[in-house]
Write an enzyme that holds these catalytic residues in place. Structure first.
Site, PDB file in Angstrom:
ATOM      1  CG  ASP A  82      -2.070   0.589   1.198  1.00 14.60           C
ATOM      2  OD1 ASP A  82      -1.498   1.465  -0.134  1.00 14.60           O
ATOM      3  OD2 ASP A  82      -3.074   0.789   1.776  1.00 14.60           O
TER       4      ASP A  82
ATOM      5  CG  ASP B 191      -5.755   5.640  -2.833  1.00 17.97           C
ATOM      6  OD1 ASP B 191      -4.749   5.055  -2.835  1.00 17.97           O
ATOM      7  OD2 ASP B 191      -7.039   5.349  -1.940  1.00 17.97           O
TER       8      ASP B 191
ATOM      9  CB  CYS C 187     -12.144 -21.050  18.707  1.00 17.32           C
ATOM     10  SG  CYS C 187     -11.258 -21.112  17.643  1.00 17.32           S
TER      11      CYS C 187
ATOM     12  CB  CYS D  12      -8.748 -21.944  15.550  1.00 13.81           C
ATOM     13  SG  CYS D  12      -7.733 -21.083  16.828  1.00 13.81           S
TER      14      CYS D  12
HETATM   15  N1  GUN Z   1      -5.950   1.285   3.705  1.00 19.29           N
HETATM   16  C1  GUN Z   1      -7.827   1.462   3.867  1.00 19.29           C
HETATM   17  N2  GUN Z   1      -8.518   2.045   3.135  1.00 19.29           N
HETATM   18  C2  GUN Z   1      -7.595   2.896   2.042  1.00 19.29           C
HETATM   19  C3  GUN Z   1      -8.028   2.821   1.284  1.00 19.29           C
HETATM   20  O1  GUN Z   1      -8.642   4.340   0.888  1.00 19.29           O
HETATM   21  N3  GUN Z   1      -6.885   3.451   0.282  1.00 19.29           N
HETATM   22  C4  GUN Z   1      -5.974   3.249   0.284  1.00 19.29           C
HETATM   23  N4  GUN Z   1      -4.565   3.089  -0.873  1.00 19.29           N
HETATM   24  N5  GUN Z   1      -5.282   2.225   0.877  1.00 19.29           N
HETATM   25  C5  GUN Z   1      -6.435   2.461   2.555  1.00 19.29           C
HETATM   26 ZN    ZN Z   2      -8.993 -20.383  17.689  1.00 24.04          ZN
END
Ligand code: GUN
Ligand code: ZN
Length: 649
Positions: free
Chosen positions: A88, A123, A273, A275
């Site tokens: 990201d 963005d 759970c 897991c």
């Molecule tokens: N992570 C959570 N929301 C967003 C978003 O709107 N844009 C980006 N690039 N990363 C995110």
């Molecule tokens: Zn668990």
């Protein structure tokens, strides 16, 4: 890079191929913070089967030590992980802290240079409380950066995020413009605050406005959705990827995630759970453990539960029961139920992707089941495609045991003895002519004896609509011998009904469109029936095998001869998939039709339909089963569009 394998409506199982291997979607990408490895990526791969993680390139870029290491040896080496890595861009940090100072070009180039498999543009986060002008400005800037970033991606896949706040018109425009650019994936952004506030119906509106205008051939990522609660409904809307920091964040607050909600460890009596994290300890041991150990165990539990829920989702897609899963999960939280209702605004769009039938039965899960695309489709097709037999009277029966033609066999025989009548059942799905009682979803549905009042009222409205337009001179609801006496007075005539012929005509029109049954006119028609069940197996027209009826969904499988007859009765483009001439020659020899060779397709074709494959000159090459609808066939670069069942050569 992205190939459709299995689907149930917009919900789909696909294969996403990156330079670091293949990932099966729907998939959860755990968020890895390079500064704080609660669970290492290597552990994720070994213990959880995670094939792709997501990390933040801005955090790496902003830390000199990390940046140097990443530039020198790559992001995979930095994370000690050889699966796929998505990065990201810093948008989210800007949303949280508001001090991100990096040029949008620089951060894309940085992601490319550190060897990210999928990078993300910088963005502009559109907040839910933005005015329309503010949201529009965020979209405009996002689009400007998107255009500039797409040119810099090199060999890296690039994700172009849809923004637009809660404004459907802005989401649509953003999605449309991004579709025209060179992106490989589309996250839907700006939804984290909505998810945090359980504003799931707003999430539904945002996702649907975006999804409808994105190419079906590109994966859709729901940014910041990391709670298993939302996975089923998000997948139902066509989301393929999720990322989760929640598993670790929740763990730090000692909160345990479940598919039906979140619980504080302190509020639990037992670790209910199975897991690996929970079975390796006990609740007493976990409470007594040192905090760091406790957080790690809960984080592992949270990740297990999330990964497990996506497996449930994939199973549901495989068996065609994603709607049932979503409706059941909607009971977990009123906000989810509300979201399911918001989805009903999109039934028309959803119907275009809904398979025509499936192997499993239609299970009623509550009044919302009435709004499934399959129900609307039956109703619409009945009113637009079905042609009634030319009898004087119509006799209606109440909903009964299935198949109706068997449970009402005695009444039908008694009435037909002396009355010129057709028969219909007032069913959950709408009016069901007795001859359609084996067609999906009529016979293949499991309903409670007592339906919800709301549903009964809506069913009655549909029957009323039918009563006003059915065109029979006489109609009566069956109420025992008195009804028979009445009918004898007004519509007496001896007439034996040919149920096979009625069924064949009705299914042809319902399946292939009004007019399809005309292929039987003036022909010699012979039915080959199953010795065990008495059901129609094959339909022989003028001595040639034209159609087979499937036992499991009561629909026809088309043979080449049937395709010839249908293509005369139905003008192009109906029921046709047009393939470029050279690939059509391969189809004519029995090869499957790949989406990339499809040049046109009937917009009324649905996944699962039996279709006619032709070349561009309208010559029939083959018949087969469509796996996609028109917009998917035209969009996908990979994967099978039509599984060929019989070829001309
Ligand atoms: N992570 C959570 N929301 C967003 C978003 O709107 N844009 C980006 N690039 N990363 C995110
Ligand atoms: Zn668990």
């Amino acid at each position: 890079m992205f190939e459709l394998k299995e689907r149930d409506g917009l919900a789909r199982i696909c294969e996403l191929k990156t330079r670091h291997g293949a990932v099966t979607t729907p998939a959860l990408l755990p968020v890895v913070n390079p500064n704080q490895l609660t669970i290492t990526p290597k552990e994720m791969q070994d213990e959880f089967g995670v094939d792709m993680v997501i990390t933040n390139s801005y955090i790496i870029w902003n830390d000199e030590r990390l940046r140097l290491r990443a530039v020198e040896s790559g992001v995979h080496s930095l994370l000690e992980y050889d699966g796929s890595v998505m990065t990201d861009s810093g948008t989210f940090q800007d949303h949280v802290y508001g001090d991100v100072e990096v040029d949008f070009r620089e951060i894309v180039e940085f992601q490319r240079d550190i060897g990210s498999d999928i990078g993300t543009i910088l963005d502009v986060f559109s907040e839910p409380d933005f005015t329309e002008d503010e949201a529009r400005a965020a979209v405009d800037e996002t689009l400007l950066r998107a255009r500039g970033s797409a040119q810099l991606k090199g060999d890296m896949f690039l994700a172009g995020t849809v923004q637009g706040g809660t404004y459907a018109n802005l989401r649509e425009r953003c999605a449309m413009e991004l579709s025209r650019m060179n992106f490989d994936m589309h996250p839907i952004g700006g939804v984290v605050p909505l998810l945090q506030d359980y504003r799931f119906s707003d999430v539904v509106r945002v996702v649907m406005a975006s999804k409808q205008h994105l190419p079906p051939s590109r994966p859709v990522h729901l940014f910041g959705a990391g709670h298993p609660l939302v996975f089923p409904i998000a997948v139902l809307m066509g989301c393929d990827l999720f990322d989760s920091a929640s598993y670790a964040k929740y763990a730090r607050e000692e909160r345990m995630m479940f598919p039906t909600g979140t619980r504080f460890l302190s509020g639990l009596r037992d670790l209910a759970c199975g897991c690996p994290a929970c079975t390796s300890t006990s609740i007493e041991e976990l409470r007594a453990a040192d905090p760091e150990e406790r957080v790690k165990t809960i984080a592992r539990h949270n990740l297990h539960v999330s990964v497990q829920e996506l497996k449930n989702v994939r199973n549901a897609i495989h068996e065609g029961s994603i709607w049932e899963l979503v409706e059941r999960r909607a009971r977990a939280h009123p906000a989810l139920l509300e979201a399911l209702k918001a989805l009903e605004e999109n039934t028309e769009y959803l119907e275009r992707f809904e398979p025509v039938s499936r192997r499993g039965a239609f299970f009623y899960c509550g009044p919302e089941s009435y709004d499934r695309p399959a129900v609307k489709r039956y109703r619409d097709r009945f009113f637009s495609r079905y042609r009634r037999p030319a009898t004087k009277a119509l006799v209606g029966f109440e909903e009964g045991k299935k198949p109706y033609s068997r449970s009402y066999a005695r009444e039908i025989a008694a009435i037909s003895e002396s009355v010129d009548a057709s028969f219909i059942v007032a069913s959950f799905f709408g009016p069901v002519p007795i001859e359609l009682d084996e067609m999906y979803p009529i016979a293949q549905s499991v309903l409670p004896d007592t339906l919800d009042e709301d549903v009964v009222r809506r069913m009655r409205d549909v029957m009323e609509r039918h009563a006003h337009g059915h065109g029979y001179p006489i109609a009566a609801m069956w109420d025992g011998v008195e009804t028979l006496e009445f009918l004898k007075d007004v519509a007496r005539r001896r007439r034996s009904i040919d149920m096979d012929m009625l069924r064949c005509r009705a299914v042809l029109d319902m399946q292939f469109g009004r007019g399809a049954a005309n292929i039987l006119d003036g022909k010699e028609v012979e039915f080959v029936k199953s010795r065990n069940t008495g059901k129609i197996r094959n339909v022989i027209i003028d001595g040639r095998h034209a159609l087979s009826m499937r036992a499991y969904d009561g629909r026809f499988t088309l043979k080449i001869e049937g395709a010839r007859l249908l293509s005369e009765a139905l003008p192009p483009p109906r029921m046709r998939v047009v393939v470029e001439d050279e690939p059509a020659q391969f189809a004519a020899k029995g090869a499957n039709v790949f989406a990339k060779f499809v040049s046109e397709c009937d917009p009324d074709i649905r996944p699962g339909d039996d279709v006619i494959v032709t070349n561009t000159k309208e010559d029939i090459a083959a018949v087969g089963r469509a796996l996609m609808n028109r917009e998917e066939m035209l969009a996908f670069e990979r994967g099978i569009a039509v599984r060929v069942k019989q070829a001309v050569e």
